[in-house]
Write a protein that holds these residues in place. Structure first.
Motif, PDB file in Angstrom:
ATOM      1  N   GLU A 353     -47.429 -55.926 -10.259  1.00 31.43           N
ATOM      2  CA  GLU A 353     -47.335 -56.091 -11.701  1.00 31.43           C
ATOM      3  C   GLU A 353     -48.588 -55.527 -12.372  1.00 31.43           C
ATOM      4  O   GLU A 353     -49.701 -55.924 -12.036  1.00 31.43           O
ATOM      5  CB  GLU A 353     -47.158 -57.570 -12.057  1.00 31.43           C
ATOM      6  N   GLN A 354     -48.391 -54.620 -13.313  1.00 36.02           N
ATOM      7  CA  GLN A 354     -49.511 -54.063 -14.070  1.00 36.02           C
ATOM      8  C   GLN A 354     -49.889 -55.043 -15.175  1.00 36.02           C
ATOM      9  O   GLN A 354     -49.066 -55.405 -16.014  1.00 36.02           O
ATOM     10  CB  GLN A 354     -49.123 -52.717 -14.676  1.00 36.02           C
ATOM     11  N   LYS A 355     -51.151 -55.495 -15.161  1.00 36.17           N
ATOM     12  CA  LYS A 355     -51.619 -56.489 -16.131  1.00 36.17           C
ATOM     13  C   LYS A 355     -52.569 -55.829 -17.136  1.00 36.17           C
ATOM     14  O   LYS A 355     -52.739 -54.625 -17.152  1.00 36.17           O
ATOM     15  CB  LYS A 355     -52.321 -57.636 -15.404  1.00 36.17           C
ATOM     16  N   ASN A 356     -53.195 -56.664 -17.974  1.00 35.57           N
ATOM     17  CA  ASN A 356     -54.209 -56.221 -18.941  1.00 35.57           C
ATOM     18  C   ASN A 356     -53.675 -55.124 -19.863  1.00 35.57           C
ATOM     19  O   ASN A 356     -54.331 -54.113 -20.096  1.00 35.57           O
ATOM     20  CB  ASN A 356     -55.466 -55.728 -18.215  1.00 35.57           C
ATOM     21  N   ILE A 357     -52.469 -55.322 -20.362  1.00 34.39           N
ATOM     22  CA  ILE A 357     -51.854 -54.340 -21.256  1.00 34.39           C
ATOM     23  C   ILE A 357     -52.063 -54.750 -22.712  1.00 34.39           C
ATOM     24  O   ILE A 357     -52.509 -53.960 -23.531  1.00 34.39           O
ATOM     25  CB  ILE A 357     -50.354 -54.190 -20.941  1.00 34.39           C
TER      26      ILE A 357
END
Length: 646
Positions: A353-357
């Motif tokens: 999961e790509q976070k810090n968006i």
């Protein structure tokens, strides 16, 4: 045909114990790794892409003497025991357990079969680089096409972790109608004789070259393969009682996209997961945070409200280019979403999961890379466990890979802001903001001087003005930062640097008792050198009791679950520090009961938390970082936090 266990030896060669890097990659969750690797490998070998790949997990018990070469294998374990006695505790433990298992009259076996796949091509000749050789004979090798899921040749180690004998049998019918089987024991080196020691791996074969035996192996009663594909028999399969549920959970979380798109069907004994029932299965999952995220992803995948954004065409140096649409971003916004994007490639398996968006927009997303060129470069960035992309792994040009990955992340952030930022601004107003702020009834308006002082000095000036501004802002342009800060200050005494103040001896005009004053929140607490005792501990006391000056803001994310988000900026860098939290209640202040704490900052680490304290590592100077706190308190709170250096 004469068949036997063959353990090759090499004088002066590498000596292997029971563990190696391929196995250690998947240690910790053997069934999860088995499920991911098996399903991915089967999807990579699909024969007819118009039909789904079928993967079966079937457990059964059979007589021990049905296992090919079991008596020879017993002798091998005894020789291993003699070789490693007193030299390696892990080897001794494994061999003790293995010898107990092979003495039993029956054995538990897991059959893993796939259908609508090509089978193990190359088994007849055993040619280097063929699918059969890559799986059975080669270490750290993969000959898969660029759009495949695997690339390291390490995933084949996962089934061995699920065998208490570290022994598998591969049986296959390939697309040329060639039948084959071979056994592989991934154990340890041992002395065959005083002058010869094996390499560790052994093969149940029919010649010294360890070639496949030209026939299928059928160990499970009633099972006969008539269509192309591969069967893997995992010997001494002894998992926990809930192993079926673990595999079902892994399939749902890792392959829900592939199953929904009718590319995969999975059977676990008599239970089947397909596109026909996956929606219900996901809906029926127990209420946990992990499962809620999966439900949001699946809703995103199936909703007609989903926004689909095609990745634009890109061109880089070294002739690397992506056509428009080689990746698609699926987006949806709403309440209590995870603010993450699930990353996948061609097979549709969950990667990470790509976070810090975005910290302010509640959304969820899925990125699917389907184009050949994008798959090629991102596949080479992927780690062996398939849960991270690291540009350093792209050996041709790590700097170029870093740029490619950065562009993809920028695309995701910009797409989220473009589609959802304006909608959020339009929907917020200063009047409705009070629903998300602490309940001012929790603040003692009579008994605590500091809160009375803060409220009375600001509220009379700003209260009416804020309401007028908020109505105007709602009509024209939404809520501004100044509006928020004004209402925070006027109604609750919360300033842009947090809740400042304390029980001081300040002065006020007019008659009556003395009111609360304002003190310096970063004031000094010094020892009185005239007092006796404890002066030699001055340095220690100062370090542990003197707070570091900080700026802080916070907002309630989920009142029912007690979730708050703090943005904190320290005036100085701290290698190790602790945050101390308090709730300001109706009668007195009390410690914040913290149940969970996380940070979105990759450079700041939450070491531990408990009671009202969070221990942190690597706190930056004058740079805000986010702390997400979950407390055991179902109502809005007015809180204060202090930072101390350890």
């Amino acid at each position: 045909m004469n068949t036997f266990w063959h353990f090759p030896a090499a004088t002066g060669g590498l000596i292997n114990s029971i563990n190696h890097a391929g196995l250690e990659t998947f240690r910790g969750n053997a069934l999860e790794s088995l499920t991911r690797e098996i399903c991915q490998n089967s999807l990579d070998a699909v024969k007819n892409e118009n039909n789904p790949v079928i993967v079966e997990f079937s457990s059964f018990t059979t007589d021990m003497n049905k296992v090919p070469g079991i008596n020879e294998l017993k002798d091998v374990f005894l020789k291993c025991q003699e070789t490693w006695k007193g030299k390696n505790q892990q080897c001794e433990y494994f061999l003790e357990n293995a010898l107990q298992i092979v003495q039993q009259p029956t054995i538990q076996i897991l059959r893993i079969s796939d259908f609508n796949t090509k089978g193990l091509e190359g088994a007849k000749e055993g040619e280097l680089g063929s699918p059969w050789s890559s799986l059975v004979k080669e270490a750290g090798s993969s000959n898969k096409h660029e759009s495949s899921g695997g690339s390291f040749g390490i995933g084949k180690s996962a089934p061995f972790l699920n065998s208490k004998l570290r022994t598998l049998f591969y049986s296959s019918l390939d697309i040329t109608d060639y039948e084959s089987f071979i056994g592989v024991a991934n154990i340890m080196s041992f002395k065959k004789n005083p002058n010869e020691i094996t390499l560790g791996n052994g093969y149940y074969t029919h010649n010294e070259n360890s070639n496949a035996i030209p026939q299928q192996l059928f160990l499970e009663p009633g099972f006969v393969r008539k269509d192309t594909g591969t069967d893997i028999y995992v010997t001494a399969f002894e998992p926990g009682e809930d192993w079926e549920q673990q595999i079902i959970k892994s399939v749902l979380h890792n392959f829900f996209i592939t199953i929904y798109k009718k590319k995969l069907v999975v059977r676990i004994n008599d239970f089947e997961i397909s596109d026909k029932n996956i929606a219900q299965l996901i809906s029926d999952l127990e209420d946990t945070e992990e499962n809620r995220h999966l439900q949001h992803y699946f809703h995103l995948l199936t909703s007609d409200q989903t926004i689909k954004v095609a990745y634009p065409a890109q061109r880089y140096k070294q002739g690397i280019s992506f056509a428009e649409g080689e990746a698609t971003l699926y987006l949806m916004n709403g309440e209590d979403l995870n603010r993450r994007v699930l990353m996948t490639r061609t097979t549709g398996m969950r990667l990470f999961e790509q976070k810090n968006i975005s910290g302010s927009i509640s959304f969820t997303g899925i990125l699917m890379i389907t184009g050949k060129n994008m798959n090629t470069i991102f596949k080479q960035m992927e780690n062996p466990a398939h849960n991270e992309w690291s540009p350093e792994r792209y050996e041709k040009d790590p700097k170029l890979a870093k740029k490619v990955y950065a562009d993809l992340r920028s695309f995701i952030r910009n797409a989220v802001k473009e589609h959802f930022q304006e909608k959020i601004t339009d929907s917020m107003d200063a009047i409705g903001l009070s629903d998300f702020l602490p309940n001012k009834k929790l603040v003692n308006m009579q008994g605590v001087n500091k809160t009375e002082s803060l409220h009375s000095s600001i509220k009379q000036i700003l209260k009416k003005e804020i309401k007028e501004e908020s109505r105007k802002a709602t009509r024209q342009r939404g809520l501004t930062t100044e509006d928020v800060e004004a209402q925070l200050s006027g109604e609750y005494g919360i300033t842009p640097t947090g809740e400042e103040g304390g029980n001081g001896s300040g002065k006020h005009s007019g008659g009556g008792d003395s009111g609360g004053g304002v003190q310096n929140p970063g004031g000094q607490n010094q020892l009185d050198k005239g007092m006796t005792g404890g002066f030699d501990r001055q340095r220690q006391q100062k370090r542990s009791s003197e707070p570091i000056q900080i700026a802080q803001r916070y907002v309630c994310i989920d009142k029912e679950r007690g979730k708050y988000r703090f943005v904190i900026t320290a005036k100085k860098a701290i290698e190790k520090g602790r945050l101390i939290f308090k709730v300001i209640g109706e009668q007195n202040d009390f410690d914040l009961p913290i149940q969970n704490a996380t940070t979105d900052d990759p450079n700041v680490t939450v070491e531990k938390y408990g009671a009202n304290k969070i221990d942190l590592h690597s706190i930056p100077a004058k740079k805000p970082f986010i702390i997400n706190v979950e407390i055991e308190y179902p109502n809005y709170c007015v809180m204060e936090v202090e930072l101390y250096e350890n």
